[in-house]
Write an enzyme that holds these catalytic residues in place. Structure first.
Site, short mmCIF file in Angstrom:
data_model
loop_
_atom_site.label_atom_id
_atom_site.label_comp_id
_atom_site.label_asym_id
_atom_site.label_seq_id
_atom_site.Cartn_x
_atom_site.Cartn_y
_atom_site.Cartn_z
N TYR A 186 16.72 31.28 7.29
CA TYR A 186 15.58 31.92 8.08
C TYR A 186 16.23 32.25 10.01
CZ TYR A 186 12.80 31.53 3.73
OH TYR A 186 12.29 31.75 3.21
N LYS A 236 0.75 -0.85 -0.23
CA LYS A 236 0.21 0.18 -0.12
C LYS A 236 0.83 1.33 -0.22
CE LYS A 236 -0.42 -0.26 5.19
NZ LYS A 236 -1.45 0.33 6.38
#
Ligand SMILES: Cc1ncc(COP(=O)(O)O)c(C=O)c1O
Length: 380
Positions: free
Chosen positions: A261, A35
């Site tokens: 940042y 899956k």
């Protein structure tokens, strides 16, 4: 010309499957859980390799995954472990999928919808023995089986459950689930008068408990190389998905240089930093800011500053070689150095599953088939 890509060595998957096949009885069906795009490894390529290695059953969550698999493997047995809606019952029957039935109403709806289009569906009854998720409660399982026994469009051909907790040091919860499963299966099979296909174990249970194999096992993560490294386990596997990007710029920076940042890393001494072509948009967790490592030229280099949307900065050191265009390994092996999804998962306080399925692929993975390296893997 992708900014990052996957290199996947299918020879290792073959070895992993063989290790599992050697550990379990030949009578035990392996339902390979593919899956979520085979945990990020690629549904069809992984299933094809497994089919060639002798795996005949595959587990998916949703019907669209089953359809994609059917197109590639017309003969495979496909277990849909999630809940299929009634309006897909006829398609499921036509394609010979085996869905799960989660209660009487669901079973009746599937039966009616399959029958209305002249089909008959084979399904497994999903029994909640303590997972606390999908399925009919174990106390009602026998009654549910009885209620569905005469449905004209449906035959229950298997019984399934799923563990919530498998901790060999504290096995009580799993033992309680197995006891319930055994008891319910015994009653249902005597009622039915024939054996059904029974399965409960996924990787962790498979790794430790041979007694819980029943007729089939549903391995996922262990075949992708994670979690099966403890010598006490029944078999060992190795990871084989490598995730790579490139060094885009290298620059010398002085002491006191704030990186990225909010300047969350300030260089304590002069060094050289490399800026890499991946970021959290590609699935490299922001939680790895100032914590993760990558491999460049076989060396571990620390992530410095915040991981940004498209870029990661790492410290490559003042005197070590690193050039724009170098390959940077986010997950994988380079020389003798290794970083696997287990390491990233620990730093991000998650599990390797989430790291693997979270990788956003902007290009087709590159599949190759090299003999597996002999170095022991440190995947956790
Ligand atoms: C019902 C079911 N069976 C088997 C598996 C495979 O689990 P694992 O990857 O831990 O082997 C999963 C995965 O989540 C699952 O949901």
């Amino acid at each position: 010309m992708s900014n990052c890509w996957l290199d996947i060595n299918t020879a290792v998957l073959r070895d992993n499957i063989q290790a599992l096949q050697t550990a379990v009885s030949p009578a035990t069906q392996i339902i390979f859980v593919v899956k979520s795009d085979a945990y990020g490894h690629g549904l069809v390529p992984m299933a094809r390799v497994a089919w060639q290695a002798g795996v005949r059953w595959f587990g998916v969550a949703h019907i669209h995954e089953a359809l994609a698999l059917r197109a590639a493997l017309p003969q495979a047995d496909i277990l849909i472990m999630g809940v299929i809606p009634a309006d897909t019952a006829a398609t499921a029957a036509q394609e010979r999928f085996t869905p799960m039935v989660v209660n009487v109403a669901h079973g009746r709806a599937l039966s009616a919808a399959a029958r209305a289009e002249g089909h008959h569906l084979s399904a497994h009854l999903k029994i909640d023995t303590g997972m606390g998720r999908l399925g009919v409660g174990w106390e009602e399982a026998v009654e549910t089986f009885r209620d569905l026994a005469d449905e004209p469009g449906l035959a229950i051909t298997g019984l399934a459950s799923h563990f919530s907790t498998v901790e060999p040091e504290q096995p009580d919860t799993a033992m309680r689930q197995v006891d319930r499963f055994r008891q319910v299966c015994r009653t249902i099979e005597s009622l039915h008068g024939k054996p059904l296909m029974k399965h409960i174990s996924s990787s962790r249970a498979i790794s430790f408990y041979a007694d819980w194999d029943f007729d089939a096992i549903r391995p996922g993560i262990c075949l992708y190389g994670y979690g099966a490294t403890d010598p006490a386990m029944r078999f060992r596997t190795a990871p084989f998905l490598e995730w790579k990007c490139r060094v885009m710029q290298v620059k010398a920076v002085p002491a006191g240089y704030p990186v990225g940042y909010y300047g969350t890393h300030v260089t304590p001494a002069p060094t050289r930093m490399a800026i890499l072509s991946a970021g959290y948009a590609d699935g490299y967790h922001r939680a790895l800011s100032n914590r993760g490592h990558v491999l460049i030229r076989g060396r571990r280099c620390r992530v410095i500053g915040r991981v940004s949307m498209n870029w990661i900065s790492v410290d490559v050191g003042l005197d070590e070689p690193a050039e724009p265009g170098d390959e940077a390994v986010l997950i994988g092996r380079q020389g003798h150095a290794e970083i696997w999804a287990g390491e990233l998962a620990k730093l991000c306080r998650t599990i390797p599953y989430e790291i693997l399925v979270g990788i956003k692929q902007s290009a087709e993975p590159r599949y190759h088939d090299h003999p597996a390296p002999t170095t022991p893997s440190t995947a956790a």
